[in-house]
Scaffold this motif. Structure first.
Motif, mmCIF file in Angstrom:
data_model
loop_
_atom_site.group_PDB
_atom_site.id
_atom_site.type_symbol
_atom_site.label_atom_id
_atom_site.label_comp_id
_atom_site.label_asym_id
_atom_site.label_seq_id
_atom_site.Cartn_x
_atom_site.Cartn_y
_atom_site.Cartn_z
ATOM 1 N N ARG A 1 0.835 -1.204 0.000
ATOM 2 C CA ARG A 1 0.000 0.000 0.000
ATOM 3 C C ARG A 1 0.869 1.253 0.000
ATOM 4 O O ARG A 1 2.063 1.201 0.328
ATOM 5 C CB ARG A 1 -0.900 0.013 1.235
ATOM 6 N N TRP B 1 -3.115 -2.029 -3.803
ATOM 7 C CA TRP B 1 -3.889 -1.937 -2.559
ATOM 8 C C TRP B 1 -5.377 -2.007 -2.839
ATOM 9 O O TRP B 1 -6.130 -2.661 -2.109
ATOM 10 C CB TRP B 1 -3.522 -0.674 -1.820
ATOM 11 N N VAL C 1 -2.175 -5.536 7.297
ATOM 12 C CA VAL C 1 -2.402 -6.125 5.971
ATOM 13 C C VAL C 1 -3.284 -7.369 6.103
ATOM 14 O O VAL C 1 -4.225 -7.557 5.321
ATOM 15 C CB VAL C 1 -1.071 -6.475 5.290
#
Length: 325
Positions: free
Chosen positions: A171, A244, A278
């Motif tokens: 990300r 992401w 995550v």
């Protein structure tokens, strides 16, 4: 067009690629300081728009496949400890250089998540691989792998059997805001090699015995072709937004995931917190906690598969067995 069994776009974004073909094998690396990952193997190449992506293949065509991608600023030899263990455990193992790195061509003009995804699929096509694969990705390559895995979930769920990430970036990070602009100063052709190698040294907490020889070979590789530093800078500045979005937008990644992180990884303010964030994001997108696991390797930095290869190997072996691979 289908590439490696996947559709060539996801959410309307094309995976840029061209016709892929095998080129001739070479028996000796032009970078003499790097040994092959597999003793006695040759380097193979997949063509992407007339440029080359280099890779090695342990060659056992009847075995399940594990495909390994290094992080930016490094070469496929970062899997020199892990890949032979996976081969000896009964897998066909493919290890690839990234565009601009190792024996791959240095003339690529863009280095993005989408570009790297296309390069990975190009190697699969070069080997005519259509059966499910477990992918292992380090650092930035985790973002590209997320992009591929979400693509597979949308178009061909069986194509990605499992996803292993090591020190993975998925990300946009807070530091990107200022690091992208200064990367032009850090990684110019003139002194970019010196800047990268100085930073690369800080990414290890438990360097291996051959660390200095690997660093010397890496330094030589960058110094021999200044375009490799340019490619590094392009990767550093590449946005991870598409990856992401692919990972966190339902249905996300349906394939089993194993997230490995070094406890002392200096690329993250809090490595343990990052890997848990995550993991939660993956679970939220897929709507299930099943098939998402983590391993935090103590006293390791950004490259736990180099620093603690036995621990990472055992973790991956347990993971692939748990998914029946």
């Amino acid at each position: 067009m289908m590439i490696g069994g996947f559709p060539d776009s996801i959410k309307g974004r094309p995976l840029r690629t061209t016709q892929i073909r095998h080129t001739n094998h070479i028996k000796m690396s032009p970078q003499k300081n790097f040994s092959q990952v597999f003793e006695g193997s040759t380097t193979k190449f997949a063509d992407v728009a007339g440029l080359k992506i280099a890779y090695e293949d342990s060659g056992e065509s009847d075995r399940p496949i594990i495909f390994c991608i290094p992080g930016i600023g490094d070469v496929r030899q970062q899997y020199r400890f892990l890949a032979p263990k996976l081969r000896d455990a009964g897998y066909r193992v493919i290890v690839t250089d990234i565009r601009g790195g190792g024996e791959s061509s240095s003339g690529f003009t863009t280095c993005t998540v989408e570009d790297q995804a296309s390069d990975i699929l190009a190697v699969l096509d070069a080997e005519q691989i259509t059966k499910p694969v477990v992918f292992v990705a380090n650092s930035f390559a985790a973002a590209s792998l997320s992009y591929i895995a979400a693509n597979a979930s949308a178009g061909r769920p069986s194509a990605v059997a499992g996803v292993v990430t090591i020190g993975g970036f998925f990300r946009p990070m807070p530091a990107d805001t200022y690091f992208r602009p200064i990367s032009y100063l850090l990684f110019p052709k003139i002194w970019g090699t010196t800047s990268w190698i100085a930073y690369y040294r800080t990414l290890y907490k438990s360097p291996p015995a051959d660390f200095e020889s690997h660093v010397a070979a890496l330094t030589s590789s960058f110094a021999s072709d200044k375009n490799r530093v340019s490619a590094l800078g392009e990767f550093v500045r590449a946005s991870k937004v598409v990856a992401w979005e692919a990972l966190t937008t339902s249905p996300g990644i349906k394939a089993p995931m194993f997230l490995v992180m070094g406890s002392g990884d200096p690329d993250f303010a809090d490595p343990k917190e990052e890997v848990e964030f995550v993991k939660k994001s993956v679970i939220d997108a897929r709507g299930s906690e099943s098939g998402v696991s983590t391993l935090v390797v103590e006293a390791a930095g950004h490259y736990p598969h180099i620093e603690k290869p036995d621990e990472v190997f055992e973790g991956i072996k347990t993971f692939v067995k748990s998914i029946g691979f």
